[in-house]
Scaffold this active site. Structure first.
Site, PDB file in Angstrom:
ATOM      1  N   HIS A  97       5.180   5.711  11.731  1.00 40.71           N
ATOM      2  CA  HIS A  97       4.684   5.649  10.352  1.00 40.71           C
ATOM      3  C   HIS A  97       3.698   6.820  10.209  1.00 40.71           C
ATOM      4  O   HIS A  97       2.482   6.629  10.169  1.00 40.71           O
ATOM      5  CB  HIS A  97       4.004   4.295  10.125  1.00 40.71           C
ATOM      6  N   LYS A 146      26.689  -3.297  -1.561  1.00 42.85           N
ATOM      7  CA  LYS A 146      28.140  -3.058  -1.679  1.00 42.85           C
ATOM      8  C   LYS A 146      28.653  -2.269  -0.474  1.00 42.85           C
ATOM      9  O   LYS A 146      29.714  -1.651  -0.519  1.00 42.85           O
ATOM     10  CB  LYS A 146      28.441  -2.248  -2.949  1.00 42.85           C
ATOM     11  N   ARG A 197       0.794  -1.220   0.000  1.00 43.12           N
ATOM     12  CA  ARG A 197       0.000   0.000   0.000  1.00 43.12           C
ATOM     13  C   ARG A 197       0.830   1.275   0.000  1.00 43.12           C
ATOM     14  O   ARG A 197       0.596   2.178  -0.792  1.00 43.12           O
ATOM     15  CB  ARG A 197      -0.883   0.082   1.251  1.00 43.12           C
ATOM     16  N   THR A 198       1.737   1.360   0.960  1.00 41.40           N
ATOM     17  CA  THR A 198       2.371   2.658   1.187  1.00 41.40           C
ATOM     18  C   THR A 198       3.139   3.115  -0.052  1.00 41.40           C
ATOM     19  O   THR A 198       3.029   4.265  -0.477  1.00 41.40           O
ATOM     20  CB  THR A 198       3.294   2.591   2.428  1.00 41.40           C
ATOM     21  N   ARG A 255      11.425   3.868   3.538  1.00 42.70           N
ATOM     22  CA  ARG A 255      11.037   2.920   4.598  1.00 42.70           C
ATOM     23  C   ARG A 255      12.257   2.098   4.981  1.00 42.70           C
ATOM     24  O   ARG A 255      13.004   1.652   4.107  1.00 42.70           O
ATOM     25  CB  ARG A 255       9.914   2.006   4.115  1.00 42.70           C
TER      26      ARG A 255
HETATM   27  C1  NCD Z   1       1.810  -0.911   8.306  1.00 42.76           C
HETATM   28  C2  NCD Z   1       3.319  -0.814   8.435  1.00 42.76           C
HETATM   29  O1  NCD Z   1       4.061  -1.081   7.497  1.00 42.76           O
HETATM   30  O2  NCD Z   1       3.735  -0.423   9.521  1.00 42.76           O
HETATM   31  N1  NCD Z   1       1.383  -1.163   7.004  1.00 42.76           N
HETATM   32  C3  NCD Z   1       1.114  -0.131   6.167  1.00 42.76           C
HETATM   33  O3  NCD Z   1       1.955   0.693   5.904  1.00 42.76           O
HETATM   34  N2  NCD Z   1      -0.138  -0.005   5.694  1.00 42.76           N
HETATM   35  C4  NCD Z   1       1.201  -1.832   9.289  1.00 42.76           C
HETATM   36  C5  NCD Z   1       1.697  -3.237   9.347  1.00 42.76           C
HETATM   37  O4  NCD Z   1       2.575  -3.661   8.594  1.00 42.76           O
HETATM   38  O5  NCD Z   1       1.166  -3.955  10.201  1.00 42.76           O
END
Ligand code: NCD
Length: 308
Positions: free
Chosen positions: A136, A87, A57-58, A108
């Protein structure tokens, strides 16, 4: 608060005014989105996504948002395997390098603080799309936007968080955003997966009412928002340790009978078993709608960071 040129690293950066401004802007973006319109506001700009952890999703949401704004995207969804980190390039060098080729970085990482470190060296703004067990912020922004859309306010609510509140970065960011509002917290988790003490202390110091419990059956009746999260399997030392908590809470049709008739059920997704599929058709279930709201919210955020 002017977000132009700012890094978005933590939900702590937002106050009530800036949140409501962002939500207002998101409403406008949603109108364009619903009409299937593409804007030109990010035309000529490039977003780079650097994902050192899995995402569905993100990453798509940020990419979709950038494309809808008329910008372009360069993406690496698999930095752990295919970037120069194999590397032994330092994260900071990677960030510095990518920022020479992009106007905005979305990152991320499995490591707390890695996104902040990259932002210090980057020549363009960096948005935190999840840094380990820490935060997040954009997920929490879209979660609260979803609630605000229905309620037109966040004040006066009892906000329930359920699941792995220790390792879940989403509940942490939600808590930081919600402290701007007059909200009561009901935190339901197994004893070993409680919300970090420093976050609870911060809320209590602000005079916020916080109830911690292990009993979902009892507490769910009080919640205006039921924010579910999965047990964060990848943060446990062993499968055995994870299995102690797997299936701790399950929101099924029966449990839904105890939920207020006008409550909202949230989940950042992915879900494992904590919400039964039979709940999906319940009008209170908003987790798929959250995903769509996330695109509009990220359009508003990207626009604010690029243009002010
Ligand atoms: C979340 C995350 O990555 O922290 N997912 C997301 O971004 N929608 C929640 C999760 O992984 O449980």
């Amino acid at each position: 608060m002017n977000l132009k040129g700012q890094n978005i690293l933590s939900a702590k950066q937002f106050d009530k005014k800036s949140l409501l401004e962002l939500f207002g802007k998101t409403v406008e973006m949603e109108k364009f989105l619903n009409k299937g319109r593409f804007l030109k506001s990010a035309s000529g700009k490039i977003l780079a996504t650097l994902f050192f952890e899995p995402s569905t999703r993100t990453r798509f949401s940020f990419e979709s948002a950038m494309l809808r704004l008329g910008g372009k995207v360069i993406s690496n969804a698999d930095m752990m395997k295919t970037s120069s980190s194999t590397k032994k390039e330092s994260l900071c060098d990677t960030g510095k390098v990518v920022s020479q080729m992009a106007d905005l970085i979305v990152m991320r990482s499995a490591e707390v603080d890695a996104v902040a470190k990259v932002s210090e060296k980057s020549d363009c703004p960096v948005i935190n799309a999840g840094d380990g067990v820490d935060e997040h912020p954009t997920q929490a922004l879209l979660d609260l936007y979803t609630v605000w859309k229905y309620r037109k306010s966040l004040d006066g609510m009892t906000f329930g968080m359920v699941g792995d509140l220790k390792n879940g970065r989403v509940p942490h960011s939600q808590a930081y955003l919600l402290r701007n509002f007059d909200v009561k917290f009901v935190l339901v988790s197994p004893a070993g997966l409680k919300m970090p003490r420093e976050i609870v202390k911060e809320l209590l110091d602000l005079g916020v009412e916080v109830k911690e419990s292990e009993d979902l059956f009892l507490e769910i009746k009080k919640m205006d928002v039921v924010a579910m999260t999965r047990v964060q399997r990848e943060r446990f030392e062993s499968e055995e340790e994870y299995m102690k908590y797997d299936g701790s809470y399950v929101l099924d049709k029966n449990m839904m009978k105890r939920v207020k008739s006008d409550a909202l059920i949230l989940h950042p997704l992915p879900r494992v078993n904590e919400i039964s599929v039979e709940v999906d058709s319940d009008p209170r279930a908003k987790y798929f709608e959250q995903v769509k709201n996330g695109v509009a919210l990220r359009m508003a955020l990207i626009d604010a960071v690029l243009k002010g």
